[in-house]
Design a protein around this motif. Structure first.
Motif, PDB file in Angstrom:
ATOM      1  N   GLN A   1     -31.858   5.844  13.496  1.00 49.26           N
ATOM      2  CA  GLN A   1     -30.425   5.585  13.566  1.00 49.26           C
ATOM      3  C   GLN A   1     -29.672   6.838  13.973  1.00 49.26           C
ATOM      4  O   GLN A   1     -28.627   6.746  14.629  1.00 49.26           O
ATOM      5  CB  GLN A   1     -29.914   5.108  12.204  1.00 49.26           C
ATOM      6  CG  GLN A   1     -30.371   3.722  11.830  1.00 49.26           C
ATOM      7  CD  GLN A   1     -29.703   3.226  10.568  1.00 49.26           C
ATOM      8  OE1 GLN A   1     -28.904   3.912   9.953  1.00 49.26           O
ATOM      9  NE2 GLN A   1     -30.044   2.016  10.168  1.00 49.26           N
ATOM     10  N   SER A   2     -30.179   7.999  13.552  1.00 49.75           N
ATOM     11  CA  SER A   2     -29.529   9.251  13.924  1.00 49.75           C
ATOM     12  C   SER A   2     -30.564  10.366  13.957  1.00 49.75           C
ATOM     13  O   SER A   2     -31.617  10.274  13.310  1.00 49.75           O
ATOM     14  CB  SER A   2     -28.396   9.594  12.950  1.00 49.75           C
ATOM     15  OG  SER A   2     -28.898   9.732  11.641  1.00 49.75           O
TER      16      SER A   2
ATOM     17  N   ILE B   1     -24.287   8.598  21.624  1.00 50.11           N
ATOM     18  CA  ILE B   1     -25.023   7.464  21.069  1.00 50.11           C
ATOM     19  C   ILE B   1     -25.856   6.854  22.186  1.00 50.11           C
ATOM     20  O   ILE B   1     -25.340   6.551  23.256  1.00 50.11           O
ATOM     21  CB  ILE B   1     -24.077   6.397  20.492  1.00 50.11           C
ATOM     22  CG1 ILE B   1     -23.194   6.987  19.416  1.00 50.11           C
ATOM     23  CG2 ILE B   1     -24.899   5.237  19.916  1.00 50.11           C
ATOM     24  CD1 ILE B   1     -22.166   5.996  18.867  1.00 50.11           C
TER      25      ILE B   1
ATOM     26  N   LYS C   1     -28.787  -1.125  17.782  1.00 49.98           N
ATOM     27  CA  LYS C   1     -27.649  -0.589  17.041  1.00 49.98           C
ATOM     28  C   LYS C   1     -27.334   0.858  17.388  1.00 49.98           C
ATOM     29  O   LYS C   1     -26.360   1.411  16.904  1.00 49.98           O
ATOM     30  CB  LYS C   1     -27.890  -0.730  15.537  1.00 49.98           C
ATOM     31  CG  LYS C   1     -27.915  -2.180  15.077  1.00 49.98           C
ATOM     32  CD  LYS C   1     -27.945  -2.274  13.579  1.00 49.98           C
ATOM     33  CE  LYS C   1     -28.026  -3.724  13.125  1.00 49.98           C
ATOM     34  NZ  LYS C   1     -26.872  -4.511  13.585  1.00 49.98           N
TER      35      LYS C   1
ATOM     36  N   LEU D   1     -27.662   7.866  17.136  1.00 47.67           N
ATOM     37  CA  LEU D   1     -26.666   8.939  17.256  1.00 47.67           C
ATOM     38  C   LEU D   1     -27.399  10.271  17.326  1.00 47.67           C
ATOM     39  O   LEU D   1     -28.083  10.665  16.388  1.00 47.67           O
ATOM     40  CB  LEU D   1     -25.720   8.910  16.057  1.00 47.67           C
ATOM     41  CG  LEU D   1     -24.674  10.023  15.999  1.00 47.67           C
ATOM     42  CD1 LEU D   1     -23.772   9.986  17.208  1.00 47.67           C
ATOM     43  CD2 LEU D   1     -23.867   9.926  14.716  1.00 47.67           C
TER      44      LEU D   1
ATOM     45  N   GLN E   1     -17.393  -3.103  19.353  1.00 46.13           N
ATOM     46  CA  GLN E   1     -18.088  -1.994  18.704  1.00 46.13           C
ATOM     47  C   GLN E   1     -17.234  -1.501  17.559  1.00 46.13           C
ATOM     48  O   GLN E   1     -16.092  -1.098  17.748  1.00 46.13           O
ATOM     49  CB  GLN E   1     -18.345  -0.872  19.704  1.00 46.13           C
ATOM     50  CG  GLN E   1     -19.197   0.253  19.173  1.00 46.13           C
ATOM     51  CD  GLN E   1     -19.475   1.289  20.239  1.00 46.13           C
ATOM     52  OE1 GLN E   1     -18.631   1.565  21.079  1.00 46.13           O
ATOM     53  NE2 GLN E   1     -20.673   1.870  20.216  1.00 46.13           N
TER      54      GLN E   1
ATOM     55  N   ARG F   1     -20.539   2.449  16.499  1.00 45.21           N
ATOM     56  CA  ARG F   1     -21.968   2.217  16.473  1.00 45.21           C
ATOM     57  C   ARG F   1     -22.329   0.967  17.271  1.00 45.21           C
ATOM     58  O   ARG F   1     -21.952   0.847  18.404  1.00 45.21           O
ATOM     59  CB  ARG F   1     -22.465   2.156  15.028  1.00 45.21           C
ATOM     60  CG  ARG F   1     -22.419   3.480  14.312  1.00 45.21           C
ATOM     61  CD  ARG F   1     -23.053   4.605  15.128  1.00 45.21           C
ATOM     62  NE  ARG F   1     -24.450   4.401  15.408  1.00 45.21           N
ATOM     63  CZ  ARG F   1     -25.426   4.864  14.632  1.00 45.21           C
ATOM     64  NH1 ARG F   1     -25.158   5.510  13.527  1.00 45.21           N
ATOM     65  NH2 ARG F   1     -26.704   4.675  14.978  1.00 45.21           N
TER      66      ARG F   1
END
Lengths: 113, 111
Positions: free
Chosen positions: A9-10, A86, A105, A108, B38, B42
């Motif tokens: 996710q990051s 992102i 999703k 990042l 969005q 994200r």
């Protein structure tokens, strides 16, 4: 419906390090796409993959279309501060009446100078 | 190459007010068009997609609607906005390869 699982996710990395992110799905896609989004902007296409097993490069970026057509990865080599943003994977299913573009999703990415 | 125009870039609307966001496409014909939302910078949530004039598929039941009155025009509407409608709205177009082109987005804040 179709879902894409994107990981991580990051990420927090140091400048010069390599980065790897991936997407998996329970569905088959005809096309895999990787996008980058800067803050307040629309996503911009980085790499498009059209065939299973395809490996494509765009500068320091390399992406592959998985053999099963259910996954893809993106690698960034020798990261630089402007790589921050992102990153999204997307799968496109076309044919018949189904033209949906489904996004993961996002990952990042933060690059420390 | 394709160019996607979205307007306005920023919008602040009170709860209960109507909404109309417009997207137009240049440089291609008969594109597939998409509206995404969005939240919090994200994931992109697909709201509507269209494969032709008057053809709209809805992905998420909510108080938003979409219309495609012309080949290269895609409109996102609401009769009464909710606070939860706030977000960054993106229009996208696909026509063959490679991939989809995105507009610059509309930042909607419902107050």
């Amino acid at each position: 419906g179709q879902q894409l699982n994107q990981s991580p996710q990051s990420m927090f990395i140091q400048e010069g390090e390599d980065v790897s992110m991936n997407c998996t799905s329970s569905s088959i896609f005809n096309t895999w796409l990787w996008y980058k989004q800067d803050p307040g902007e629309g996503p911009v296409l980085l790499i498009a993959l059209y065939k299973a097993g395809e490996l494509t490069s765009n500068g320091r970026l390399t992406a592959q279309f998985g053999i099963t057509r259910k996954d893809s990865f993106l690698n960034i080599s020798a990261s630089i501060p402007s790589d921050v943003g992102i990153y999204f994977c997307a799968g496109l299913t076309s044919g018949g009446s189904n033209y949906k573009l489904t996004f993961g999703k996002g990952t990042l990415l933060t690059v420390n100078p | 190459s394709q160019t996607i125009h979205q307007w306005p870039a920023t919008l602040v609307q009170p709860v209960g007010s109507p909404l109309s966001l417009e997207c137009t496409v240049e440089g291609t014909s008969n594109p597939n068009l998409y509206w995404y939302r969005q939240a919090a910078g994200r994931g992109l949530q697909l709201l509507f997609y269209s494969v032709g004039i008057g053809q709209i598929s809805s992905e998420v039941p909510q108080n938003l609607s979409a219309s495609r009155p012309q080949d290269r025009q895609f409109i996102l509407s609401s009769k009464k906005l909710l606070l939860s409608d706030s977000g960054f709205y993106l229009c996208a177009s696909t026509q063959g390869g490679p991939g989809a082109f995105f507009g610059q987005g509309t930042r909607l804040t419902v107050v």
